[in-house]
Scaffold this active site. Structure first.
Site, PDB file in Angstrom:
ATOM      1  CB  CYS A   1      -0.901   0.018   1.229  1.00 22.68           C
ATOM      2  SG  CYS A   1       0.066  -0.008   2.737  1.00 22.68           S
TER       3      CYS A   1
ATOM      4  CG  ASP B   1      -0.016   2.959   4.427  1.00 23.57           C
ATOM      5  OD1 ASP B   1      -0.105   3.895   3.631  1.00 23.57           O
ATOM      6  OD2 ASP B   1      -0.987   2.340   4.884  1.00 23.57           O
TER       7      ASP B   1
ATOM      8  CB  CYS C   1      -4.519   1.827   7.285  1.00 20.19           C
ATOM      9  SG  CYS C   1      -3.734   0.313   7.827  1.00 20.19           S
TER      10      CYS C   1
ATOM     11  CB  CYS D   1      -1.831  -3.315   8.116  1.00 17.84           C
ATOM     12  SG  CYS D   1      -3.050  -3.095   6.819  1.00 17.84           S
TER      13      CYS D   1
END
Ligand code: FES
Length: 130
Positions: free
Chosen positions: A33, A35, A59, A103
């Site tokens: 993603c 991040d 996130c 994540c």
């Protein structure tokens, strides 16, 4: 759905911030993603983690896992902290939704990089003083 623990650490993270005179800093990016998480840590002379902070551009799950990994290793030795894996962090949060498991990859990886950074700074200092 996120667990209550994920929501709690996302809404009220205890370890957000920077340590300007950190002994080690580790940054990890998530290729899925984009991040990014950065971890700062300080240790005492017995290699116990006395302070740890994070900055996460990501996130809610990434913020919750960042906060949880900090919570888990504060007061632990560097060797103990190296044993903490991404899976253990996700477990401590009562799990993550399957599409959010990626994540959790940031947390322990950034921590391990901060520990490696600390060790390489030490080696450099040793080499310079000898
Ligand atoms: Fe990027 Fe969660 S969507 S870390």
């Amino acid at each position: 759905m996120y667990s209550e623990k994920v929501m709690e650490h996302f809404m009220n993270p205890r370890h957000v911030g920077e340590i300007s005179d950190a002994d080690g800093v580790g940054t990890e990016g998530n290729p899925v993603c984009g991040d990014i998480m950065r971890i700062y840590l300080k240790v005492d002379e017995e290699d116990k983690i006395t302070d740890i902070k994070f900055k996460t551009f990501g996130c809610g799950a990434a913020i919750a896992t960042s906060d949880m990994v900090c919570e888990m290793v504060l007061g632990k030795t560097l060797d103990e902290a190296m044993q903490v894996t991404n899976a253990v962090v996700a477990e401590a949060l009562d799990g993550l939704p399957p599409n959010k498991m990626h994540c959790s990859n940031l947390a322990a990886d950034a921590l391990h990089k901060a520990i490696e950074d600390l060790k390489s700074r030490r080696q450099k200092r040793k080499a310079e003083s000898s």
